[in-house]
Scaffold this active site. Structure first.
Site, short mmCIF file in Angstrom:
data_model
loop_
_atom_site.label_atom_id
_atom_site.label_comp_id
_atom_site.label_asym_id
_atom_site.label_seq_id
_atom_site.Cartn_x
_atom_site.Cartn_y
_atom_site.Cartn_z
NE ARG A 285 -29.70 11.16 -90.04
CZ ARG A 285 -29.31 10.35 -91.00
NH1 ARG A 285 -28.07 10.36 -91.42
NH2 ARG A 285 -30.17 9.52 -91.55
CE LYS B 20 -31.16 -2.54 -105.57
NZ LYS B 20 -30.09 -2.89 -104.64
N GLY C 4 -34.96 8.81 -95.56
CA GLY C 4 -34.31 8.62 -96.85
C GLY C 4 -34.80 9.59 -97.90
N GLY D 72 -33.86 3.46 -92.98
CA GLY D 72 -33.77 2.02 -92.78
C GLY D 72 -34.57 1.57 -91.58
P1 AMP Z 1 -35.05 4.54 -102.71
O1 AMP Z 1 -33.74 4.86 -102.05
O2 AMP Z 1 -35.25 3.12 -103.04
O3 AMP Z 1 -36.23 5.18 -101.97
O4 AMP Z 1 -34.98 5.24 -104.13
C1 AMP Z 1 -34.93 6.61 -104.30
C2 AMP Z 1 -34.41 6.90 -105.67
O5 AMP Z 1 -35.26 6.29 -106.61
C3 AMP Z 1 -34.37 8.37 -106.02
O6 AMP Z 1 -33.04 8.77 -106.18
C4 AMP Z 1 -35.14 8.46 -107.33
O7 AMP Z 1 -34.51 9.26 -108.29
C5 AMP Z 1 -35.14 7.02 -107.79
N1 AMP Z 1 -36.25 6.73 -108.70
C6 AMP Z 1 -37.55 6.92 -108.50
N2 AMP Z 1 -38.26 6.60 -109.60
C7 AMP Z 1 -37.38 6.20 -110.53
C8 AMP Z 1 -37.49 5.76 -111.87
N3 AMP Z 1 -38.68 5.67 -112.46
N4 AMP Z 1 -36.35 5.42 -112.51
C9 AMP Z 1 -35.16 5.51 -111.91
N5 AMP Z 1 -34.99 5.93 -110.66
C10 AMP Z 1 -36.09 6.27 -109.96
#
Ligand code: AMP
Length: 394
Positions: free
Chosen positions: A38, A201, A351, A374
């Site tokens: 950054r 999520k 991210g 974000g």
């Molecule tokens: P996000 O911040 O929503 O982009 O989520 C990223 C995180 O989602 C990473 O740390 C991944 O390890 C997690 N992730 C991706 N696929 C899965 C899964 N099938 N089960 C649990 N965590 C997951």
């Protein structure tokens, strides 16, 4: 871009206030900076400004979350000054406060392009509330404002939206570049355009999926959030990530999108969140006690086919738990498929997908890795970003 950039404003002899994003990751024990991307990303703007011979450059940034006095000690921006000084090749004066005579004197006394770094903007309670007095006070320290903290432009804070309400303002090179890539992909993409969304999520990304279904030719969903879609299709998902309250909206999206939406058809499952255990492939229903941790080979094949010939790709969120090698294959294969595309504009939202692309060694194989997770998501949702809106129009 219809907003002014630093090339459109006069800064010679002036005190230039710059909002940068120095929210760098640090080692929890030692506090040392673990990744200076950054800071590096801000250098083109700062170097250009220095060449224009301003009186002074005053830098504002937040660092971490600051709610308590203890948080202040943990998120002291002083750690950035020596690294910035090293990278920029000039002395950087750190001012250990966010308001008051010490800061005002330092800015007044600065000359010959002296670079001043102000303490963490979040030391001020009014920062996150966009307190108008705080914005006006910070603005009173300078003559012009440059917005270069792309990672913060989705927040209407005093340092992002408050200051430019009082001063002539322009985008720095980083913000300009981010808007050029993401803006083009979202508002005027070369087609076919494919969006890939993954991560943990659904609730974080539902609006992005909705908006991108309107724009993209195909939308691929993977990662932990795909199990909510699997549940919406009537499958059992065992102990996989699931947001039950989002099943109805997932159902709606599946119906609306038709074959535009590409969901996983198989998964790598395990009977625990671990690299040990009973790891196997699964199609359709996931049995009780098992969780999906990566997409399977058939899903990978479907994604590769969907990406074939794509001219624009936007990707946000990993396809599985890529931090564990055993479950990184889906994410690696998407990286490889993007790298193999000829002549395509491939954009990685910030991210975890940015971390994945860098960690897996594909950083130089894509067109653009966003510095703002974000902010890029909100941009893709079609929202107005307050830090961009605040910049003067051309
Ligand atoms: P996000 O911040 O929503 O982009 O989520 C990223 C995180 O989602 C990473 O740390 C991944 O390890 C997690 N992730 C991706 N696929 C899965 C899964 N099938 N089960 C649990 N965590 C997951």
């Amino acid at each position: 871009m219809d907003k002014k950039t630093i090339k459109d404003i006069e800064v010679a002899g002036k005190t230039v206030l710059v909002r940068v994003d120095f929210n760098v990751p640090r080692n929890k024990e030692t506090g040392e900076i673990t990744n200076d991307n950054r800071i590096v990303a801000a250098l083109p703007t700062l170097k250009y400004l220095l060449e224009q011979k301003p009186k002074a450059i005053v830098l504002f940034s937040h660092l971490g979350k600051v709610k308590t006095e203890e948080d202040k000690a943990k998120n002291d921006l002083a750690v950035v000054a020596p690294r910035l000084s090293e990278l920029l090749g000039v002395d950087v004066k750190f001012v250990n406060c966010t308001k008051g005579p010490e800061l005002e004197e330092a800015v007044k006394a600065a000359d010959n392009g002296q670079v001043i770094l102000v303490q963490n903007t979040r030391y001020e309670k009014g920062e996150s509330k966009n307190d108008p007095e705080l914005g006006a006070y910070w603005a009173s320290l300078g003559d012009v404002f440059v917005e270069d903290a792309f990672g913060s432009v989705h927040r209407a804070h005093a340092s992002t939206a408050g200051i430019p309400a009082h001063l002539p303002s322009a985008a720095g090179f980083l913000v300009e570049k981010e808007i050029a890539y993401i803006g083009k992909a979202v508002s005027d993409p070369e087609r076919p355009m494919v969006a890939i969304l993954g991560g943990a999520k659904v609730s974080d990304k539902i609006l992005v999926i909705e908006n991108l279904l309107k724009i993209a030719d195909k939308v691929i969903v993977g990662g932990g959030m795909s199990y909510t879609f699997a549940a919406a299709q009537g499958h059992t998902v065992g102990t996989s990530l699931l947001e039950e309250d989002r099943i109805p909206v997932a159902k709606e999206l599946i119906e609306k999108a038709g074959d535009k939406l590409i969901l996983p058809v198989d998964a790598v499952i395990n009977n625990g969140f671990s690299e040990e255990g009973d790891i196997k492939l699964c199609e359709g229903d996931i049995p009780d006690g098992y969780m999906g941790l990566d997409i399977g080979p058939k899903s990978i094949e479907n994604i590769k086919n969907a990406l074939d010939g794509a001219k624009t790709v936007i990707w946000n969120g990993p396809m599985g738990v890529f931090e564990m090698e055993t479950f990184a294959k889906g994410t690696i294969e998407v990286c490889k498929a993007l790298a193999a595309l000829d002549d395509a504009n491939t954009i990685i939202g910030g991210g975890d997908s940015a971390a994945a692309v860098m960690q897996l060694g594909f950083a130089d194989k894509v067109s653009h890795i966003s510095t703002g997770g974000g902010a890029s998501l909100e941009y893709m949702e079609g929202k107005v970003l307050p830090g961009i809106a605040a910049i003067d129009d051309k």
